[in-house]
Write an enzyme that holds these catalytic residues in place. Structure first.
Site, mmCIF file in Angstrom:
data_model
loop_
_atom_site.group_PDB
_atom_site.id
_atom_site.type_symbol
_atom_site.label_atom_id
_atom_site.label_comp_id
_atom_site.label_asym_id
_atom_site.label_seq_id
_atom_site.Cartn_x
_atom_site.Cartn_y
_atom_site.Cartn_z
ATOM 1 N N ARG A 103 0.786 -1.295 0.002
ATOM 2 C CA ARG A 103 -0.015 -0.021 -0.059
ATOM 3 C C ARG A 103 0.939 1.168 -0.221
ATOM 4 O O ARG A 103 1.797 1.484 0.981
ATOM 5 C CB ARG A 103 -0.913 0.114 1.220
ATOM 6 C CG ARG A 103 -1.868 -1.235 1.417
ATOM 7 C CD ARG A 103 -2.219 -1.225 2.794
ATOM 8 N NE ARG A 103 -1.331 -1.502 3.629
ATOM 9 C CZ ARG A 103 -1.517 -1.170 5.241
ATOM 10 N NH1 ARG A 103 -2.715 -0.816 5.685
ATOM 11 N NH2 ARG A 103 -0.474 -1.501 5.889
ATOM 12 N N LYS B 278 -4.220 9.579 -1.818
ATOM 13 C CA LYS B 278 -4.489 9.053 -0.561
ATOM 14 C C LYS B 278 -3.495 9.842 0.232
ATOM 15 O O LYS B 278 -2.499 10.274 -0.201
ATOM 16 C CB LYS B 278 -4.311 7.895 -0.502
ATOM 17 C CG LYS B 278 -2.930 7.136 -0.675
ATOM 18 C CD LYS B 278 -2.836 5.751 -0.711
ATOM 19 C CE LYS B 278 -2.861 5.322 0.752
ATOM 20 N NZ LYS B 278 -2.331 3.750 0.727
ATOM 21 N N CYS C 155 -2.909 1.446 -8.850
ATOM 22 C CA CYS C 155 -3.386 -0.119 -8.853
ATOM 23 C C CYS C 155 -4.843 -0.257 -8.890
ATOM 24 O O CYS C 155 -4.972 -1.152 -9.767
ATOM 25 C CB CYS C 155 -2.769 -0.590 -7.708
ATOM 26 S SG CYS C 155 -1.000 -0.807 -7.713
ATOM 27 N N LYS D 277 -6.513 0.655 -12.467
ATOM 28 C CA LYS D 277 -5.622 0.008 -13.526
ATOM 29 C C LYS D 277 -6.042 -1.527 -13.615
ATOM 30 O O LYS D 277 -6.354 -2.298 -14.288
ATOM 31 C CB LYS D 277 -4.128 0.097 -13.439
ATOM 32 C CG LYS D 277 -3.168 -0.478 -14.202
ATOM 33 C CD LYS D 277 -1.906 -0.662 -14.279
ATOM 34 C CE LYS D 277 -1.490 -1.325 -13.098
ATOM 35 N NZ LYS D 277 -1.232 -3.045 -13.573
#
Length: 425
Positions: A157, A334, A276, A279
């Protein structure tokens, strides 16, 4: 020894992680600018802990080189961490992997002893079996004897990559059952991580990676879809509703004081972004369609991820005059990251501008420079949160930075749209 090809977010974390465990690691990348930064001990992107680990391990047991021949010939394990972007149709582009494999397999020294080629790049299920293995075999090598080939998906992450790599909850290896040498090597290099190692077929390993990311995107889109219903019905405390939902004991581990981390994805916002999730969700959707399946849930996930932005924009249009100064809080996709790829803020700014809102000022603790260099928008950028609040009549929270949460009382002094539901009820 290990060679890592590709020193982006995943590759650099992987290289430094193995170096931290005491292995000698060579790092290779074709981006000269990135390589020069790394050689100087500078990180080309923001990721907690990596900068100090780079400075500690650089030229000790982590070496950046352009000598692929030397690195590969001295390594037992060659890890591929190159990009696999989607093309305009949502199909995964494997050209970077094939190019890297070709460069490696063209070296005669590679055949003098067994080496394991580990694909850490994210690729659709069946890629290793149907595309990569035949490509490797075209170089007249015997898979399982001269060369091993395996899938090793990453579960990192952004903002937590170092801890995720050093303290993995699981290690997944997709390798043929007959390749005993390969599995022995895997155990040798991953043993210091003290994590369960799951040996599965290559197809299964690739599938697990996509299961992981598309489940997260599905949870997010489900939450956003329900938030649109709640907004439309009215008089629903949306943040409180989802927080109470997560008190259900089925969200908890055996230690009831520790909620399951995945529960945080069951929470509304303004859509998922980054590299991620968009996609991989699109890639799996495309693969389903190629196989003439009907992926209704995944289609809904992608559609909802677009609809939530349009829905929230309509709220702004109803309540904010076009002459007002709008402060955009958060440009990264984020917190604890400077990554602006597929950032919801990008689409919000575009949509606001298309609707005639011209007085836009944006602030992010880390991502302003990245945002400026990637997107050429005619907006202003603030130097601080204080500056943004002072100059704006309306504030829109699009990323849940801790700085915003700590200053929530000040934010609430202005007309406020908390589209991350992070400032309390």
């Amino acid at each position: 020894m290990i060679t890592v090809i590709g020193l982006g977010f995943v590759g650099l974390t992987t290289a430094l992680g193995f170096a931290e465990k005491g292995f000698t690691v060579y790092g290779i990348d074709i981006d000269e600018k990135k390589v020069n930064q790394l050689i100087e001990g500078e990180l080309p992107f923001h990721e907690p802990h990596l900068a100090e680990k780079l400075k500690y391990h650089l030229n000790n047991n982590f070496f950046i080189t352009d000598d692929l021949q030397h690195a590969s010939s001295t390594s037992e394990l060659i890890i591929y961490c190159v990009g696999t972007p989607n093309d305009k149709n949502g199909k995964v582009d494997l050209s970077y992997i094939f190019h890297s494999l070709e460069q490696t397999l063209s070296l005669q020294e590679l055949k003098d002893k067994y080496r394991l080629l580990l694909i850490k790049s994210t690729v659709p299920p069946s890629t290793l079996e149907t595309k990569i293995k035949p490509f490797v075999e075209s170089f007249n090598v015997k898979i399982g004897k001269e060369i091993g080939i395996a899938s090793n998906p990453e579960f990192l992450r952004e903002g937590n990559a170092w801890d995720d790599f050093i303290n993995p909850d699981r290690i997944v290896i997709g390798i043929d059952e007959e390749d005993k040498k390969g599995f022995t090597l895997i155990n040798k290099y991953y043993k210091p991580f003290h994590s369960p190692i799951f040996s599965v077929t290559p197809n299964t390993a690739e599938f697990i990676k996509y299961l992981s990311n598309t489940l997260l995107s599905t949870l997010i889109s489900f939450s956003n879809e329900q938030s649109m219903l709640a907004h439309t019905l009215g008089n629903i405390e949306i943040a409180k509703a989802f927080e109470v939902l997560q008190l259900d004991k089925r969200w908890f581990t055996t230690d009831k004081s520790k909620p399951v981390n995945m529960a945080k994805y069951v929470y509304p916002g303004c859509g998922f972004g980054g590299y991620c999730l968009p996609k991989d969700t699109q890639a799996l959707l495309t693969l389903n369609k190629e196989l003439q399946l009907t992926p209704s849930i995944l289609e809904g996930v992608v559609l909802t991820n677009q609809k939530i932005k349009t829905f929230l924009l309509e709220k702004i249009k109803k309540e904010v005059d076009k002459e007002e100064v709008i402060g955009i809080l958060g440009l990264a996709f984020k917190p604890n990251s400077d990554d602006v790829r597929e950032s919801p803020s990008k689409e919000f700014i575009e949509k606001l501008y298309d609707e005639g809102y011209r007085n836009i000022i944006a602030y992010d603790p880390l991502a302003i420079n990245n945002f400026k260099s990637n997107f050429n928008y005619n907006i202003k950028y603030a130097k601080s949160l204080h500056d943004t609040i002072e100059k704006s009549s309306t504030l829109i929270v699009l990323c849940q930075w801790e700085e915003f949460i700590l200053q929530k009382d000040r934010l609430k002094e202005k007309k406020l749209f908390d589209f991350r539901y992070c400032l309390g009820y």
